[in-house]
Design an enzyme around this catalytic site. Structure first.
Site, short mmCIF file in Angstrom:
data_model
loop_
_atom_site.label_atom_id
_atom_site.label_comp_id
_atom_site.label_asym_id
_atom_site.label_seq_id
_atom_site.Cartn_x
_atom_site.Cartn_y
_atom_site.Cartn_z
N HIS A 25 0.84 -1.20 0.00
CA HIS A 25 0.00 0.00 0.00
C HIS A 25 0.87 1.24 0.00
O HIS A 25 2.00 1.22 0.48
CB HIS A 25 -0.92 0.01 1.24
CG HIS A 25 -0.18 -0.20 2.52
ND1 HIS A 25 0.18 -1.45 2.97
CD2 HIS A 25 0.30 0.68 3.43
CE1 HIS A 25 0.83 -1.35 4.11
NE2 HIS A 25 0.94 -0.06 4.41
N HIS B 112 1.27 5.09 1.28
CA HIS B 112 0.80 6.10 2.25
C HIS B 112 0.83 7.47 1.59
O HIS B 112 1.80 7.83 0.92
CB HIS B 112 1.75 6.17 3.45
CG HIS B 112 1.78 4.95 4.31
ND1 HIS B 112 1.14 4.89 5.52
CD2 HIS B 112 2.39 3.75 4.15
CE1 HIS B 112 1.36 3.71 6.09
NE2 HIS B 112 2.11 3.00 5.27
#
Ligand code: 5GP
Ligand code: ZN
Length: 139
Positions: free
Chosen positions: A99, A101
């Site tokens: 993922h 940020h």
């Protein structure tokens, strides 16, 4: 992937505050923000590592992350943003579903990256390291 919290969020089995969604990615508010507005851009398909993410998907993550960073700056009156991805536990990855940020930043937000920098002893050492990397590089 079974037991993966981000797969469960993508599947709608766990709640999130969704900010953006398309056919490839889901972006939602981080539950424990470095600053208010901290968002995670998550690929809908499970990848433990960023290394298995396709060019199209990675490009979408980066594109959406940058747009969200700009939106955060404008909406929250912040000065800048970091895009951050931790790949592997000792790099700081806690959730093993890759993922990106998006972290809105202000000049006085009190947050500092622990950006310790070393030096090569000489040019030859740097060159040896570069050659080792190039031997393994497959794009
Ligand atoms: P990592 O350290 O793996 O790069 O980052 C994981 C991030 O996911 C952390 O910033 C953490 O606060 C966030 N996080 C972990 N569990 C949840 C959750 O269930 N919901 C949301 N929205 N964020 C989560
Ligand atoms: Zn997953």
């Amino acid at each position: 992937m079974e037991g993966c919290i981000f797969c469960r969020i993508v599947a709608g089995e766990l709640p999130c505050r969704k900010i953006y969604e398309d056919e490839l990615v889901l972006a939602f508010m981080d539950i424990a923000p470095i600053n208010p507005g901290h968002i995670l851009v998550v690929p809908k398909e499970h990848h433990t590592s960023s290394a298995s993410i396709s060019e199209e998907l990675g490009g979408r993550m980066f594109h959406v992350g940058s747009r969200l960073g700009v939106a955060c700056k404008r909406a929250l009156d912040m000065d800048a943003f970091n895009l951050h991805l931790a790949d592997g536990t000792c790099a700081g990855q806690v959730v093993m579903h890759a993922h990106l940020h998006v972290i809105p930043r202000g000049s006085e937000d009190g947050f500092h990256w622990n950006w310790r920098q070393k030096k090569y002893t000489n040019d030859d050492e740097r060159e040896q390291v570069a050659l080792k990397i190039l031997e393994k590089l497959k794009i």
